[in-house]
Write a protein that holds these residues in place. Structure first.
Motif, PDB file in Angstrom:
ATOM      1  N   LEU A  94      -6.107  10.479  -5.380  1.00  0.00           N
ATOM      2  CA  LEU A  94      -7.045  11.545  -4.714  1.00  0.00           C
ATOM      3  C   LEU A  94      -8.444  11.025  -5.230  1.00  0.00           C
ATOM      4  O   LEU A  94      -8.875  10.555  -6.134  1.00  0.00           O
ATOM      5  N   VAL A  95      -9.138  11.873  -4.453  1.00  0.00           N
ATOM      6  CA  VAL A  95     -10.976  11.508  -4.736  1.00  0.00           C
ATOM      7  C   VAL A  95     -11.367  12.983  -5.149  1.00  0.00           C
ATOM      8  O   VAL A  95     -11.374  13.937  -3.991  1.00  0.00           O
ATOM      9  N   PRO A 132       0.808  -1.327   0.022  1.00  0.00           N
ATOM     10  CA  PRO A 132       0.064  -0.069  -0.046  1.00  0.00           C
ATOM     11  C   PRO A 132       1.022   1.024   0.123  1.00  0.00           C
ATOM     12  O   PRO A 132       2.030   1.379   0.686  1.00  0.00           O
ATOM     13  N   ASP A 133       0.337   2.321  -0.909  1.00  0.00           N
ATOM     14  CA  ASP A 133       1.283   3.327  -1.067  1.00  0.00           C
ATOM     15  C   ASP A 133       0.603   4.896  -0.506  1.00  0.00           C
ATOM     16  O   ASP A 133       0.971   5.408   0.448  1.00  0.00           O
ATOM     17  N   SER A 134      -0.433   5.047  -0.996  1.00  0.00           N
ATOM     18  CA  SER A 134      -1.145   6.251  -0.812  1.00  0.00           C
ATOM     19  C   SER A 134      -2.536   6.155  -0.213  1.00  0.00           C
ATOM     20  O   SER A 134      -3.160   5.264  -0.401  1.00  0.00           O
ATOM     21  N   LEU A 135      -2.978   7.061   0.719  1.00  0.00           N
ATOM     22  CA  LEU A 135      -4.188   6.623   1.370  1.00  0.00           C
ATOM     23  C   LEU A 135      -4.887   8.301   1.309  1.00  0.00           C
ATOM     24  O   LEU A 135      -4.365   9.379   1.677  1.00  0.00           O
ATOM     25  N   VAL A 152      -9.627   5.477   0.711  1.00  0.00           N
ATOM     26  CA  VAL A 152      -9.418   4.736  -0.705  1.00  0.00           C
ATOM     27  C   VAL A 152      -7.706   4.721  -0.615  1.00  0.00           C
ATOM     28  O   VAL A 152      -7.147   5.898  -0.232  1.00  0.00           O
ATOM     29  N   LEU A 153      -7.186   3.657  -1.054  1.00  0.00           N
ATOM     30  CA  LEU A 153      -5.596   3.550  -0.935  1.00  0.00           C
ATOM     31  C   LEU A 153      -5.175   2.910  -2.353  1.00  0.00           C
ATOM     32  O   LEU A 153      -5.874   1.908  -2.998  1.00  0.00           O
TER      33      LEU A 153
END
Length: 156
Positions: free
Chosen positions: A70-71, A10-13, A22-23
């Motif tokens: 990003l969302v 896992p990298d980005s959250l 969301v990751l």
């Protein structure tokens, strides 16, 4: 209920407007392609895009090594796929649109090669900022401009 699933790398959250997480999971070191995972406000995990996911429009969303995510307010995801040298948008229905690509295909706006686009953020006008190598870029209205960096003659 305690539900768990295996994470590769896992990298980005980020947090969506509904409070869900969301990751990205690039699953480096495995033979699996990267994926985007969601963890709902009820704590239930699910694969949103990538292996093991189906989209409402039947589209197949392939990500090799998603790094940053990003969302947007409308639920659209913006993802940097560093192995493919691109930044993509994934609409809520699963439609994938390449915004910026440094390897020639789907590349209407960036003339120089992107190495590993990462670090994405939205500005106040919904313009997209991202970093790659020694530069910060802005993507807005179909145009990419360098905001900072690139002082070296060997920079891409």
């Amino acid at each position: 209920m305690d539900e768990r699933f295996d994470l590769g790398t896992p990298d980005s959250l980020t947090v969506a407007s509904d409070g869900s997480l969301v990751l990205t999971d690039d699953q480096q070191g495995t033979s699996n392609p990267g994926r985007i995972l969601g963890i709902g406000t009820d704590g239930r995990p699910q694969v949103l895009f990538g292996e093991g996911a189906s989209t409402s429009n039947g589209a197949e969303v392939k990500l090799t090594q998603p790094q940053a995510v990003l969302v947007k307010h409308d639920g659209t995801l913006v993802v940097s796929d560093i192995a493919e040298g691109r930044i993509v948008e994934i609409a809520p229905d699963g439609t994938l649109t390449t915004l910026v690509s440094g390897y020639g295909e789907d590349n209407p706006v960036v003339s120089q090669a992107l190495n590993h686009p990462d670090g994405i953020a939205l500005g106040t006008r919904q313009e997209l900022y991202f970093v790659d190598a020694d530069r910060v870029y802005r993507y807005e209205a179909g145009q990419v401009t360098v905001v900072a960096g690139g002082g070296s003659e060997t920079a891409p």
